[in-house]
Design an enzyme around this catalytic site. Structure first.
Site, short mmCIF file in Angstrom:
data_model
loop_
_atom_site.label_atom_id
_atom_site.label_comp_id
_atom_site.label_asym_id
_atom_site.label_seq_id
_atom_site.Cartn_x
_atom_site.Cartn_y
_atom_site.Cartn_z
N HIS A 1 1.96 93.91 56.26
CA HIS A 1 0.87 94.12 55.48
C HIS A 1 -0.26 94.07 56.19
O HIS A 1 -0.54 93.21 56.98
CB HIS A 1 1.00 93.31 54.30
CG HIS A 1 0.61 92.04 54.29
ND1 HIS A 1 -0.47 91.45 54.34
CD2 HIS A 1 1.56 90.74 54.53
CE1 HIS A 1 -0.71 89.98 54.69
NE2 HIS A 1 0.58 89.77 54.84
N ASP B 1 -2.40 86.77 60.15
CA ASP B 1 -1.51 86.93 58.64
C ASP B 1 -2.09 88.18 57.92
O ASP B 1 -3.32 87.98 57.39
CB ASP B 1 -1.60 85.79 57.84
CG ASP B 1 -0.86 85.89 56.63
OD1 ASP B 1 -0.32 87.06 56.39
OD2 ASP B 1 -1.00 84.87 55.63
N GLU C 1 -0.96 92.47 49.80
CA GLU C 1 0.10 91.57 49.72
C GLU C 1 -0.60 90.27 49.47
O GLU C 1 0.10 89.27 48.63
CB GLU C 1 0.68 91.53 51.26
CG GLU C 1 2.19 90.77 51.27
CD GLU C 1 1.83 89.21 51.57
OE1 GLU C 1 2.71 88.52 51.41
OE2 GLU C 1 0.60 88.85 51.69
N GLU C 2 -1.53 89.98 49.88
CA GLU C 2 -2.43 88.75 49.92
C GLU C 2 -2.80 88.60 48.29
O GLU C 2 -3.11 87.28 47.76
CB GLU C 2 -3.34 88.58 50.63
CG GLU C 2 -3.18 88.44 52.16
CD GLU C 2 -2.61 87.37 52.71
OE1 GLU C 2 -1.96 86.31 51.63
OE2 GLU C 2 -2.10 87.17 53.78
N ASP D 1 6.27 89.20 58.50
CA ASP D 1 5.28 88.35 58.13
C ASP D 1 5.17 87.18 59.18
O ASP D 1 6.04 87.03 59.92
CB ASP D 1 5.26 87.94 56.83
CG ASP D 1 3.87 87.98 55.90
OD1 ASP D 1 2.98 87.30 56.57
OD2 ASP D 1 3.80 88.47 54.81
N HIS E 1 -4.12 80.90 56.88
CA HIS E 1 -5.02 81.14 55.90
C HIS E 1 -6.44 80.11 56.06
O HIS E 1 -7.28 79.76 55.13
CB HIS E 1 -4.52 80.88 54.54
CG HIS E 1 -3.79 81.96 53.67
ND1 HIS E 1 -3.50 82.23 52.59
CD2 HIS E 1 -3.18 83.01 54.44
CE1 HIS E 1 -2.68 83.20 52.27
NE2 HIS E 1 -2.45 83.60 53.61
#
Length: 352
Positions: free
Chosen positions: A65, A176, A208-209, A231, A318
């Site tokens: 993604h 990510d 995706e997030e 991922d 994140h």
């Protein structure tokens, strides 16, 4: 890492692209993969699919993604400060003291998420910040000035661009999962020039997030026989993580193959066999009913699409400074290329 592959990785990573604002990064990815496939297609939401036709009635999708977590302007104060919401899962505690780039129609506007100096906060009032406590400071003298520069709904990214660390480690705000899109592109480059038996869909997905749903649109359209989501996953030996509660996963020890409930057992076994053939060290993680990746929405399409996961261990997910080992990226691409080359119409994935 080859020079051109490294340059592509850095360029792809450094392009700001939070969920629903992935277009600039997708253009970079498309330029990279076009020469390795028959064609590249895109849908109305921005999923990009690089297609290489095979000779048999079987197809495999490899999906990374393109979006990253970010922020979005929700209110412009008369003081010129910007109140904001989240795009994706973010702990407000990682935001104070970070630099921000607001992505406006006129270009990038730099800012910071400040925090009161420690000298000004009584010890009794020290606390973990809430999102409502924070503002983006772009230096505007008042609200009128700020409103000429930014608009409600403008997205923003936080954290810094690519930097090398010691021993082939690197940090970036968006490993990510722009990293996963790099793995997909590199896998397409590594595939042999001869006609493959399986049609290959190399996918750079969106959103995706914000709910792992963008890849489901791709799956509805192309209906692959099977799919692999690429991922990041957590390095469970990161300081502060209770390692005894998680599988033993460490950056630099190879790609991570998923096993468990949602992933297809035979795909996991085929990935492990491909790793053995290619002499690639691998690690394993489990899912307990959901992978938290693009594999989840793909698996629930039609009467069920068998899925697997190949992940790269990551520290500080994140946050403004995600850390991975670059060798794991290269090994993940090699593993998936080996796996794809072995897929044919005779590959049996049904349970039982």
């Amino acid at each position: 890492m080859r020079k051109d592959a490294r340059e592509f990785l850095i360029r792809l990573l450094n392009e700001p692209a939070p969920s629903n604002f992935e277009t600039p990064a997708q253009k970079i990815w498309r330029e990279r993969v076009e020469s390795t496939v028959d064609r590249v297609e895109a849908d109305v939401y921005g999923n990009h699919v690089a297609i290489r036709e095979g000779s048999e009635n079987v197809s495999v999708a490899i999906v990374g993604h393109s979006d990253e977590v970010g922020l979005i302007v929700r209110r412009i104060e008369d003081s010129g400060m910007l109140r904001f919401g989240k795009i994706g899962g973010i702990d407000p505690a990682v935001l104070p003291g970070t630099r921000v780039r607001v992505l406006t129609k006129r270009g990038v506007v730099p800012g910071v998420i400040g925090a009161p100096a420690v000298h000004l906060i009584p010890p009794s009032e020290s606390k973990k910040p809430k999102l409502s406590d924070l503002c983006i400071d772009i230096g505007a003298k008042d609200g009128a000035t700020a409103r000429k520069i930014v608009e409600i709904g403008d997205p923003a990214v936080f954290g810094e661009d690519f930097a090398d660390l010691a021993d082939d480690f690197a940090c970036h705000r968006a490993f990510d999962n722009r990293m996963g899109c790099w793995v997909v592109a590199e896998m397409l480059r590594l595939l042999p020039r001869k006609k493959l038996r399986a049609t290959v869909y190399g996918v750079s997905s969106v959103q995706e997030e914000t709910g792992v749903w963008g890849a489901g649109l791709f799956a509805d359209r192309y209906q692959p026989t099977l799919a692999i989501a690429v991922d990041v996953t957590h390095d469970t030996n990161t300081p502060g993580v209770p390692s005894d509660a998680h599988p033993d996963i460490t950056c630099g020890k190879g790609p991570v193959i998923g096993r468990g409930v949602r992933v297809n057992r035979k795909i996991s076994d085929l990935l492990a066999a491909a790793a053995k053939t290619a002499k690639i060290p691998v690690q394993f993680e489990i899912d307990e009913g959901a992978t938290g990746t693009d594999a989840d929405p793909i698996s629930a399409r039609r009467t069920g699409i068998p899925v697997g996961t190949v992940s790269v261990a990551c520290r500080y997910m994140h946050t403004p400074c995600e850390v991975i080992h670059l060798g794991d990226l290269e090994q993940a691409a090699k593993l998936i290329a080996q796996f794809v080359e072995g897929i044919s119409a005779k590959t049996k994935l049904a349970a039982g």
